[in-house]
Design a protein around this motif. Structure first.
Motif, PDB file in Angstrom:
ATOM      1  N   UNK A  81      45.630  39.536  31.432  1.00 19.46           N
ATOM      2  CA  UNK A  81      45.979  38.117  31.579  1.00 19.46           C
ATOM      3  C   UNK A  81      44.801  37.352  32.177  1.00 19.46           C
ATOM      4  N   UNK A  82      44.124  37.971  33.139  1.00 20.81           N
ATOM      5  CA  UNK A  82      42.987  37.318  33.771  1.00 20.81           C
ATOM      6  C   UNK A  82      41.869  37.016  32.784  1.00 20.81           C
ATOM      7  N   UNK A  83      41.503  37.983  31.942  1.00 25.80           N
ATOM      8  CA  UNK A  83      40.433  37.749  30.959  1.00 25.80           C
ATOM      9  C   UNK A  83      40.833  36.654  29.983  1.00 25.80           C
ATOM     10  N   UNK A  84      42.081  36.677  29.552  1.00 25.15           N
ATOM     11  CA  UNK A  84      42.561  35.660  28.614  1.00 25.15           C
ATOM     12  C   UNK A  84      42.520  34.273  29.235  1.00 25.15           C
ATOM     13  N   UNK A  85      42.959  34.145  30.489  1.00 20.95           N
ATOM     14  CA  UNK A  85      43.004  32.833  31.126  1.00 20.95           C
ATOM     15  C   UNK A  85      41.618  32.353  31.553  1.00 20.95           C
ATOM     16  N   UNK A  86      40.709  33.272  31.883  1.00 18.29           N
ATOM     17  CA  UNK A  86      39.330  32.874  32.176  1.00 18.29           C
ATOM     18  C   UNK A  86      38.694  32.268  30.931  1.00 18.29           C
ATOM     19  N   UNK A  87      38.944  32.855  29.778  1.00 21.44           N
ATOM     20  CA  UNK A  87      38.431  32.296  28.523  1.00 21.44           C
ATOM     21  C   UNK A  87      38.980  30.901  28.288  1.00 21.44           C
ATOM     22  N   UNK A 286      42.100  16.813  49.254  1.00 22.97           N
ATOM     23  CA  UNK A 286      43.296  17.313  48.595  1.00 22.97           C
ATOM     24  C   UNK A 286      43.249  17.076  47.088  1.00 22.97           C
ATOM     25  N   UNK A 287      42.090  16.610  46.580  1.00 25.65           N
ATOM     26  CA  UNK A 287      41.952  16.265  45.165  1.00 25.65           C
ATOM     27  C   UNK A 287      42.220  17.481  44.278  1.00 25.65           C
ATOM     28  N   UNK A 288      41.638  18.617  44.628  1.00 25.13           N
ATOM     29  CA  UNK A 288      41.798  19.824  43.823  1.00 25.13           C
ATOM     30  C   UNK A 288      43.258  20.290  43.810  1.00 25.13           C
ATOM     31  N   UNK A 317      38.413  21.211  39.808  1.00 26.09           N
ATOM     32  CA  UNK A 317      37.185  21.984  40.046  1.00 26.09           C
ATOM     33  C   UNK A 317      37.508  23.471  40.187  1.00 26.09           C
ATOM     34  N   UNK A 318      36.639  24.318  39.650  1.00 27.27           N
ATOM     35  CA  UNK A 318      36.828  25.774  39.701  1.00 27.27           C
ATOM     36  C   UNK A 318      38.163  26.173  39.072  1.00 27.27           C
ATOM     37  N   UNK A 319      38.441  25.586  37.914  1.00 22.88           N
ATOM     38  CA  UNK A 319      39.728  25.867  37.267  1.00 22.88           C
ATOM     39  C   UNK A 319      39.851  27.328  36.865  1.00 22.88           C
ATOM     40  N   UNK A 320      38.747  27.979  36.521  1.00 21.73           N
ATOM     41  CA  UNK A 320      38.793  29.381  36.105  1.00 21.73           C
ATOM     42  C   UNK A 320      38.679  30.345  37.280  1.00 21.73           C
ATOM     43  N   UNK A 321      38.567  29.793  38.488  1.00 20.42           N
ATOM     44  CA  UNK A 321      38.365  30.637  39.655  1.00 20.42           C
ATOM     45  C   UNK A 321      39.575  30.559  40.587  1.00 20.42           C
ATOM     46  N   UNK A 322      39.441  29.834  41.687  1.00 17.52           N
ATOM     47  CA  UNK A 322      40.503  29.821  42.697  1.00 17.52           C
ATOM     48  C   UNK A 322      41.793  29.169  42.216  1.00 17.52           C
ATOM     49  N   UNK A 323      41.698  28.228  41.265  1.00 17.59           N
ATOM     50  CA  UNK A 323      42.889  27.490  40.827  1.00 17.59           C
ATOM     51  C   UNK A 323      43.328  27.887  39.424  1.00 17.59           C
ATOM     52  N   UNK A 324      43.057  29.112  39.032  1.00 14.89           N
ATOM     53  CA  UNK A 324      43.456  29.554  37.701  1.00 14.89           C
ATOM     54  C   UNK A 324      44.973  29.663  37.577  1.00 14.89           C
ATOM     55  N   UNK A 325      45.677  29.835  38.696  1.00 19.13           N
ATOM     56  CA  UNK A 325      47.139  29.913  38.640  1.00 19.13           C
ATOM     57  C   UNK A 325      47.732  28.589  38.164  1.00 19.13           C
ATOM     58  N   UNK A 326      47.064  27.468  38.493  1.00 21.53           N
ATOM     59  CA  UNK A 326      47.534  26.166  38.015  1.00 21.53           C
ATOM     60  C   UNK A 326      47.384  26.057  36.504  1.00 21.53           C
ATOM     61  N   UNK A 327      46.310  26.613  35.936  1.00 20.17           N
ATOM     62  CA  UNK A 327      46.117  26.597  34.486  1.00 20.17           C
ATOM     63  C   UNK A 327      47.157  27.484  33.798  1.00 20.17           C
ATOM     64  N   UNK A 397      43.710  37.983  42.836  1.00 22.19           N
ATOM     65  CA  UNK A 397      43.271  39.322  42.418  1.00 22.19           C
ATOM     66  C   UNK A 397      43.577  39.609  40.950  1.00 22.19           C
ATOM     67  N   UNK A 398      42.613  40.224  40.266  1.00 22.32           N
ATOM     68  CA  UNK A 398      42.672  40.657  38.878  1.00 22.32           C
ATOM     69  C   UNK A 398      42.613  39.504  37.873  1.00 22.32           C
ATOM     70  N   UNK A 399      42.834  38.271  38.306  1.00 25.16           N
ATOM     71  CA  UNK A 399      42.970  37.162  37.366  1.00 25.16           C
ATOM     72  C   UNK A 399      41.835  36.150  37.502  1.00 25.16           C
ATOM     73  N   UNK A 400      41.490  35.743  38.708  1.00 18.24           N
ATOM     74  CA  UNK A 400      40.440  34.748  38.895  1.00 18.24           C
ATOM     75  C   UNK A 400      39.096  35.288  38.412  1.00 18.24           C
ATOM     76  N   UNK A 401      38.230  34.367  37.978  1.00 18.02           N
ATOM     77  CA  UNK A 401      36.888  34.750  37.542  1.00 18.02           C
ATOM     78  C   UNK A 401      36.084  35.252  38.726  1.00 18.02           C
ATOM     79  N   UNK A 402      35.370  36.324  38.518  1.00 15.52           N
ATOM     80  CA  UNK A 402      34.536  36.908  39.564  1.00 15.52           C
ATOM     81  C   UNK A 402      34.442  38.402  39.373  1.00 15.52           C
TER      82      UNK A 402
END
Length: 454
Positions: A81-87, A286-288, A317-327, A397-402
């Protein structure tokens, strides 16, 4: 001294009221029924829980390894799921920067492949062998964290990364696993001495304090909080007296308050989260989080469709990283977020089964610390995205880019899989890839080939 006679089994008690709270007339004693109902309900739940896991895992020599495969399956599913959502989350900004839309996902996939291979290698060895690496690993972590402050790269105000030939590596992620292994080794060696606070403090707390300070020098409060969580988990599973956690909590709260007050950026984040308004200098910290909530809200039940997020167009900002759960919530909806939550719940429940089955302190502390690390970090990340906590830079863990975070998380799961493998029936265990094991003393009269194969 007069002894109290015991009542024979099967004979009713003498007197006006029998045991159980009912008088002779059959009327319940006031409050007795209400008191017994929660206890009876709790006993039934425990019985159902034990029967469920007994049916799932088997018992005795017939253990089928369900826990092992639950951990493995949940980990692989979260990684996929992490690789798919990072893409999906990184493609738009990559195109805008003139890069390949598949670049970040390919890097994540490479680290996932390396991590999964390492996870399988670690799952086939005896965890006791890892004790030999405890001191070298924690020493290397301290050295690398020190090098970060000298030759490291700074990104978004945090100095956490070292550039190794075009590949960035985050030593603080490796420090999590190294510290968990080192704490389990040291605390297990101390054993019964942990009832005294002097042995609890030395050397566990000074070493942890060195790592935390080095991370805070790089301005990474989120990772420092996870390290504190790892230390607390190791001490808890080692059986440290609970009153010490009260003192530690007071000190940690005071330290956190000082770090927040002395940093205008951190105070801005806290006040923006608490009041929902911009800071005095006009910065909306609080924008992010606000745009992350917009993404979760617009996803509805089933989401807007995979790859169709609108918030990833530089709104978050950092949609594929810390805030990937929102995506995930925007593209896959409530169903997608619940799937992620269920997978983490399965992973946590299965690792907990491994923890409670351990009789050796080293095994119990190591597995319990890894469980708290992965689930605690996931909880913090999702709490930030959903607005339950101020914005803190902690990946999912396992999902965010990094690559560093993914690699170390998979290695940690490999250690737990090794412990889960030992709980399986010998005939059902996956064969060891590397036969590293402790060297017990062998009788000279015992033939060399009499040892059982793993």
């Amino acid at each position: 001294m007069v002894s109290t006679p015991t009542r024979p089994q099967g004979r009713k008690p003498q007197g006006g009221k029998p045991r159980g709270g009912k008088p002779r007339g059959g009327t319940p004693r006031p409050g007795a029924t209400a008191t017994r109902q929660p206890a009876v309900a709790g006993a039934k739940l425990r019985t159902i829980y034990r029967r469920f896991w007994s049916a799932l895992e088997g018992t005795g020599t017939s253990r089928n390894g369900s826990t092992y495969y639950l951990i493995l399956g949940a980990t692989l599913a979260l990684t996929a799921i992490g690789i798919m959502m990072v893409l999906s989350a990184s493609s738009v900004e990559s195109i805008a920067a003139g890069k390949s839309p598949y670049g970040d996902a390919l890097k994540q996939g490479v680290f996932a492949a390396i991590g999964i291979f390492t996870m399988f290698v670690l799952s086939r060895i005896n965890v006791v062998w890892l004790k030999r690496l405890a001191w070298p690993a924690v020493g290397a972590a301290v050295v690398l964290l020190g090098l970060v402050q000298v030759v490291g790269d700074e990104v978004n105000g945090n100095r956490n990364w070292i550039d190794l030939g075009g590949i960035t590596f985050q030593p603080s992620e490796a420090a999590k696993l190294a510290l968990a292994l080192w704490l389990a080794t040291v605390l297990a060696r101390k054993g019964k001495l942990l009832s005294r606070w002097q042995h609890v403090l030395v050397p566990a707390v000074p070493m942890a304090a060195i790592i935390i300070v080095l991370i805070l020098v790089g301005n990474d409060l989120g990772t420092a909080m996870i390290i504190m969580m790892i230390v607390a988990a190791a001490l808890f599973f080692a059986g440290v007296p609970l009153y010490l956690f009260g003192f530690a909590g007071i000190i940690a709260a005071a330290g956190t308050a000082v770090m927040a007050i002395t940093s205008s950026n951190r105070m801005c984040r806290i006040t923006s989260w608490w009041t929902g308004q911009s800071c005095a200098d006009g910065i909306d910290a609080n924008y992010q989080a606000t745009n992350g909530m917009y993404g979760l809200a617009s996803g509805g039940w089933l989401g807007v469709g995979l790859g169709q997020s609108r918030q990833k167009y530089s709104w978050i900002p950092e949609a594929h990283n810390d805030f990937i759960f929102a995506i995930i919530g925007e593209e896959l909806g409530l169903v997608g977020t619940v799937v992620v939550l269920v997978l983490f719940a399965i992973l946590g429940a299965a690792i907990y089964r491994v923890v409670v089955a351990q009789e050796d302190m080293f095994h119990r502390v190591l597995a319990g610390t890894i469980m708290v690390w992965l689930l605690g970090q996931a909880t913090v990340n999702m709490s930030v995205v959903t607005g339950l906590m101020p914005v803190i830079g902690v990946p999912l863990p396992f999902i965010s880019y990094g690559g560093s975070a993914l690699l170390m998380s998979l290695c940690a799961v490999g250690v737990v899989l090794s412990l889960a493998r030992e709980q399986m029936a010998p005939a059902m265990r996956p064969k060891r890839m590397l036969k590293f094991k402790a060297r017990p003393g062998r009788d000279k009269n015992q033939p060399k080939n009499s040892r059982k194969r793993a």
